[in-house]
Design a protein around this motif. Structure first.
Motif, mmCIF file in Angstrom:
data_model
loop_
_atom_site.group_PDB
_atom_site.id
_atom_site.type_symbol
_atom_site.label_atom_id
_atom_site.label_comp_id
_atom_site.label_asym_id
_atom_site.label_seq_id
_atom_site.Cartn_x
_atom_site.Cartn_y
_atom_site.Cartn_z
ATOM 1 N N TYR A 34 44.377 38.378 36.932
ATOM 2 C CA TYR A 34 42.994 39.511 37.352
ATOM 3 C C TYR A 34 41.851 39.202 36.906
ATOM 4 C CZ TYR A 34 46.667 40.834 39.947
ATOM 5 O OH TYR A 34 48.514 41.396 40.925
ATOM 6 N N MET B 168 34.443 36.520 34.434
ATOM 7 C CA MET B 168 35.598 35.842 35.087
ATOM 8 C C MET B 168 36.423 36.586 33.563
ATOM 9 S SD MET B 168 34.499 34.131 37.939
ATOM 10 C CE MET B 168 35.932 32.069 38.151
ATOM 11 N N GLU C 112 39.362 38.199 31.743
ATOM 12 C CA GLU C 112 40.726 38.749 32.179
ATOM 13 C C GLU C 112 40.644 40.601 32.362
ATOM 14 O OE1 GLU C 112 43.921 37.924 29.911
ATOM 15 O OE2 GLU C 112 45.539 39.003 30.942
ATOM 16 N N LEU D 26 37.511 36.327 45.124
ATOM 17 C CA LEU D 26 36.774 37.008 44.175
ATOM 18 C C LEU D 26 35.555 38.286 45.653
ATOM 19 C CD1 LEU D 26 35.828 33.354 43.025
ATOM 20 C CD2 LEU D 26 34.180 35.057 41.304
ATOM 21 N N CYS E 77 32.029 41.511 50.836
ATOM 22 C CA CYS E 77 33.593 39.884 51.286
ATOM 23 C C CYS E 77 33.916 39.119 50.055
ATOM 24 C CB CYS E 77 32.010 39.483 52.316
ATOM 25 S SG CYS E 77 30.459 37.860 50.996
ATOM 26 N N ILE E 78 35.064 38.274 50.265
ATOM 27 C CA ILE E 78 35.049 37.647 49.348
ATOM 28 C C ILE E 78 35.212 36.113 49.608
ATOM 29 C CG2 ILE E 78 37.417 36.403 48.981
ATOM 30 C CD1 ILE E 78 39.456 38.815 50.362
ATOM 31 N N GLU E 79 35.357 35.444 48.307
ATOM 32 C CA GLU E 79 34.324 34.541 48.098
ATOM 33 C C GLU E 79 35.200 33.973 47.227
ATOM 34 O OE1 GLU E 79 31.159 33.742 45.908
ATOM 35 O OE2 GLU E 79 29.921 34.464 47.174
ATOM 36 N N SER E 80 35.907 32.271 48.269
ATOM 37 C CA SER E 80 37.739 32.032 47.691
ATOM 38 C C SER E 80 36.809 31.022 47.005
ATOM 39 C CB SER E 80 38.209 31.772 47.985
ATOM 40 O OG SER E 80 37.529 31.569 49.704
ATOM 41 N N HIS F 216 50.894 36.334 35.777
ATOM 42 C CA HIS F 216 52.021 37.628 36.379
ATOM 43 C C HIS F 216 52.373 36.340 37.219
ATOM 44 C CE1 HIS F 216 50.458 41.234 34.086
ATOM 45 N NE2 HIS F 216 49.381 40.612 35.014
#
Lengths: 132, 345
Positions: free
Chosen positions: A86, A92, A94, A124, B325-328, B339
């Protein structure tokens, strides 16, 4: 006779390659199709205030991702490894805590007769020009 | 709605006229006075008093009736003393609204007792119209629809020579209400002013209704025939003197699905807004809404405003039609502390 053996060997290789390719694509499809679930995983932490930026609920991201992958990969592979990292979508860097604006998902799984599947994607949450 | 002029002839007969039974000196308790007086809002206040003539420990009951235009008598008040009355007394004043008053009114104060040596007593006062004075109700407005953005509505009400005027100015009730994003609806956005020529404060009952075409709001009461769901509203004044609405019931929403409800369920949070469920921005981008205002003034009347509720953008969705919105992107690095979960199928 030799030609027959070569043909059988070729068929075997072809079948193995087909199996590997099918498994690989099934895993890849399961992983990339996660992005259709992600838009529903946002929350706003202080709902009564000003219009706040939405954030991922990390608990929802993890449970939803694992449910989605397990549902799609059952019968395809026996096990997989999913990683979550995350970060702040702007810097960017953590971030720890329940709510974040960026998540990196990585998936690793063994594919028969070939190298492991491994892919990592960043998702993001960003503000569009409209909201500026 | 008072959309046309009403004229009702009213007459005033101010004196008490008759007594329905013959008085007897032996009554344990007697009518002392039965009278009425006008109120500022056009109604009447009925006043009934009694006095104790003889000592008695029998049950006594006082009743006040109203008869309109020779119709049935309506019991306005009743008071009972099981062991007789200790002293002189009176019934609480009863206020009759202007709308309850007819052309011919009779108010009756009845006293009954269980004492066998006494008979009951009844006294009636009439309030009758005459041709000399009249009641006039008039509505004036500028004939612009409430949704035109600016609206002024004046209700002029005369009773006898009294004039009472209500002035409303609705200055942001538009035909189409556009919220910036599909997320929730804040009813506090509307504002209006109110002024009464007699200085009365606004007394109104309001509600907000919206058309639930897709049955997405099961947590709100619905009128089955119309598929409109309703939420009661309250009115409050801000520091600038404007009146605003607020939802008059506690609302709740589910923080991950944004399902909204008037009924609390586990995991729901309290809110002042009407939340709209995620995923349904396309279906809910043109909701027929109604605000209804029942005004309790000199006379009761109703004002309603209809509007269409729309959104400029989705709160969350595609980058070309949403605020967020989501940027990927592919991530080729692998030196982060993840994790990691091992999942067996």
């Amino acid at each position: 006779m030799i030609l027959l053996l070569v043909a059988i060997w070729g068929l075997l290789l072809g079948s193995v390659s087909l199996v590997s390719s099918t498994v690989y694509h099934s895993i890849d499809h399961a992983f990339t199709s996660l992005n259709y679930a992600l838009p529903d995983l946002w929350v706003v932490t202080d709902v009564e205030g000003e219009l706040e930026a939405p954030l991922y609920d990390t608990y929802l991201v993890e449970t939803t991702s694992i449910q989605h992958l397990s549902h799609n990969l059952k019968g395809v592979i026996d096990r997989y490894q999913i990683g979550f990292y995350y970060f702040d979508a702007e810097t960017m860097e953590e971030v720890e805590g329940r709510y974040v604006s960026g998540v990196r998902l990585s998936l690793r799984a063994a594919v028969p007769f070939t190298s492991d599947y491994y892919k990592a994607m960043n998702y993001l949450i960003t503000e569009t020009n409209y909201a500026e | 709605m008072w959309h046309k002029m009403l004229k009702l002839t009213f007459g005033l007969t101010l004196a008490a006229l008759t007594s329905a039974s013959t008085p007897m000196n032996d009554y344990a308790v007697r009518v002392k006075e039965l009278s009425y007086r006008d109120t500022s809002s056009g109604g009447l206040i009925i006043h009934a008093t009694y006095y104790k003539k003889n000592k008695s420990t029998y049950k006594v009951t006082f009743q006040l009736f109203h008869t309109v235009d020779d119709g049935d008598s309506v019991l306005l008040e009743e008071e009972t003393f099981p062991s007789g009355i200790p002293s002189d007394g009176e019934l609480p004043d009863y206020e009759l609204k202007a709308t309850q008053i007819g052309k011919d009114n009779a108010f009756t104060f009845a006293i009954t007792t269980s004492d066998p040596s006494y008979t009951s007593e009844k006294k009636t006062v009439h309030y009758r119209p005459s041709g000399e004075k009249y009641l006039e109700v008039e509505e004036k407005h500028n004939h612009k629809p409430l949704n035109s953005g600016y609206y002024k509505e004046i209700y002029t009400m005369l009773r006898g020579y009294e004039i009472s005027e209500d002035y409303f100015i609705f200055d942001n009730f538009e035909e189409t209400v556009v919220e910036p994003v599909y997320k929730y609806f804040d009813i506090r956005r509307f504002r209006f002013t109110y002024h009464n020529s007699k200085g009365k404060t606004l007394n109104a009952t309001c509600r907000f209704s919206f058309y639930d075409a897709f049955n997405l709001f099961p947590g709100f009461p619905i009128q089955e025939e119309t598929m409109f769901r309703s939420i009661p509203l309250t009115i409050y004044a801000d520091s600038d003197g404007y009146y605003h609405f607020a939802f008059g019931a506690q609302l709740y929403f589910q923080p991950t699905t944004y399902q909204s409800s008037m009924i609390y369920e586990e995991g729901y949070r309290g809110t002042s807004f009407l939340y709209f469920p995620k995923r349904y921005a396309d279906q809910l981008n043109d909701i027929n809404c109604l605000i209804n205002i029942d005004v309790d003034s000199f006379f009761d009347y109703n004002i309603s405003a209809t509007f269409s509720l729309k959104y400029e953008k989705k709160f969350f969705g595609h980058c070309n039609d949403s605020a967020y919105c989501i940027e990927s992107e592919m991530d080729y690095g692998n030196n982060v502390k993840e994790h990691v979960y091992e999942v067996e199928l």
